[in-house]
Design an enzyme around this catalytic site. Structure first.
Site, mmCIF file in Angstrom:
data_model
loop_
_atom_site.group_PDB
_atom_site.id
_atom_site.type_symbol
_atom_site.label_atom_id
_atom_site.label_comp_id
_atom_site.label_asym_id
_atom_site.label_seq_id
_atom_site.Cartn_x
_atom_site.Cartn_y
_atom_site.Cartn_z
ATOM 1 C CG HIS A 129 129.007 -45.275 -68.245
ATOM 2 N ND1 HIS A 129 128.645 -47.299 -68.079
ATOM 3 C CD2 HIS A 129 128.497 -45.021 -69.099
ATOM 4 C CE1 HIS A 129 127.835 -47.503 -68.623
ATOM 5 N NE2 HIS A 129 127.173 -46.674 -69.393
HETATM 6 C C1 BDR Z 1 131.270 -45.501 -72.956
HETATM 7 O O1 BDR Z 1 130.232 -45.421 -73.882
HETATM 8 C C2 BDR Z 1 130.238 -43.744 -73.903
HETATM 9 O O2 BDR Z 1 128.992 -43.259 -75.069
HETATM 10 C C3 BDR Z 1 130.456 -43.316 -72.882
HETATM 11 O O3 BDR Z 1 130.531 -41.962 -72.388
HETATM 12 C C4 BDR Z 1 131.809 -43.995 -71.796
HETATM 13 O O4 BDR Z 1 132.134 -43.804 -71.956
HETATM 14 C C5 BDR Z 1 129.906 -46.371 -72.121
HETATM 15 O O5 BDR Z 1 129.786 -47.607 -72.798
#
Ligand code: BDR
Ligand code: CA
Length: 342
Positions: free
Chosen positions: A271
């Site tokens: 992400h």
């Molecule tokens: C987001 O949530 C976190 O767990 C990850 O680092 C990312 O920023 C994805 O949903």
């Protein structure tokens, strides 16, 4: 006479071409002043390495940390680890909010492990935190910044920036734009059926940032779930044979497992690194300006980003919503930049 005219026309063309070329070149090398607000986190660390390996485009002024994937002491330690691995100890790391504005804190240890960094050994980095608090750093820096000169990459819950905006609303003057990893529309959520983790972890903070009127881009699950690892993509990173390639390979191999099982995907998303890729190479992505509303009411919609993709309500278009991305282009960029690190 004819040849003289031809010469003049040719000369004008050359001067025009030279002007266009210089303008493009100037644009290409123009550095972006960047503050990275983050809760490392596996994908946050990959994002930090990508940013810190890109000094031609990004002037990383500071890393500010927030509680999210794990508690604030661990996200701050992991941010300092990423900085150490990138050989960029001159970049200050400021610790920020240890809990969300209003709601009870939540963490994502099930995905990121107890230390917030799966697949690798963690240690206490040599260099400590910068003195002072992330929120105060944001207030002081943005207040005195040249007008609209600083970009903020938000890779976790938006608590720090929200606190800074509440304390000193005038800091918007220093903000060029805010790029958020968060939200979900077409994809559905990853922490509830409709909510994405960063928004669910502090929807009130996200609402403060949205209401501030700053230029906002959202990089939601809609796009990050299209930019997936594959064996070949992880192999190309590991084949770099440097420390950064090994670390990222080990982290991602472990990190993507849970998502692959849960969603039945052939690979896993990275992400937060997409936010940095968007800053480095926006041409890898597509999206459009839409109206966004954030739900912070108790109930099944808590933390949901209500994204009016089709402009059904005809409301003000307050965010740029990134919807698609070039997955191979992303992994090629990541591999190329990691190759520059030790
Ligand atoms: C987001 O949530 C976190 O767990 C990850 O680092 C990312 O920023 C994805 O949903
Ligand atoms: Ca994150």
């Amino acid at each position: 006479m004819q040849s003289c005219r031809q010469f003049v026309v040719q000369l004008i063309r050359s001067v025009a071409l030279l002007a266009i070329f210089s303008a493009t070149a100037a644009q290409a090398v123009e550095k972006r002043n960047l503050i990275i607000d983050t809760d490392p986190g596996a994908d946050d660390v990959v994002a930090l390495l990508l940013a810190l390996a890109s000094p031609e485009e990004l002037n990383v002024m500071a890393i500010t940390t927030v509680a999210g994937n794990v508690r604030i002491d661990k996200t701050s330690r992991n941010a300092r680890l990423a900085r150490e691995w990138a050989g960029r100890e001159e970049v200050p790391v400021y610790a920020g909010a240890g809990r969300p504005l209003v709601r009870t804190p939540i963490y994502a240890e099930n995905i990121h492990g107890k230390e917030g960094l799966p697949g690798v050994e963690v240690h206490e980095p040599k260099k400590g935190l910068a003195e002072g608090n992330a929120v105060q750093y944001l207030v002081d820096t943005l207040k005195k910044a040249a007008p609209h000169s600083i970009t903020i990459a938000m890779l976790g819950p938006q608590t720090n920036l929200a606190l800074a905006l509440v304390q000193a609303p005038e800091i918007t003057q220093g903000i060029k734009e805010v790029v958020v990893m968060g939200g979900a529309h077409f994809n559905g959520g990853n922490i509830t059926p409709v909510a994405e983790f960063n928004l669910y972890a502090d929807p009130d903070a996200a609402k403060v940032v949205l209401a501030s009127g700053v230029k906002l881009t959202y990089v939601p699950l809609d796009v990050t779930h299209k930019i997936l690892t594959s064996e070949q993509r992880l192999r190309q990173i590991e084949a770099l044979n440097n420390q950064a390639g090994k670390l990222v390979g080990n982290i991602l191999n472990e990190y993507v497992k849970a998502d692959m099982v849960h969603y039945g995907l052939p690979g896993g998303p990275v992400h937060d690194a997409s936010v940095i890729a968007w800053l480095l190479k926006p041409e890898l992505f597509t999206g459009k300006q839409i109206n966004l509303v954030i739900d912070s009411r108790e109930g099944p919609g808590f933390g949901q980003t209500v994204a009016d993709w089709y402009d059904t309500l005809g409301q003000n278009k307050n965010v740029f919503w990134v919807e698609n991305g070039d997955a191979q282009g992303f992994f090629d960029l990541l591999t190329q930049r990691l190759a520059r690190l030790k």
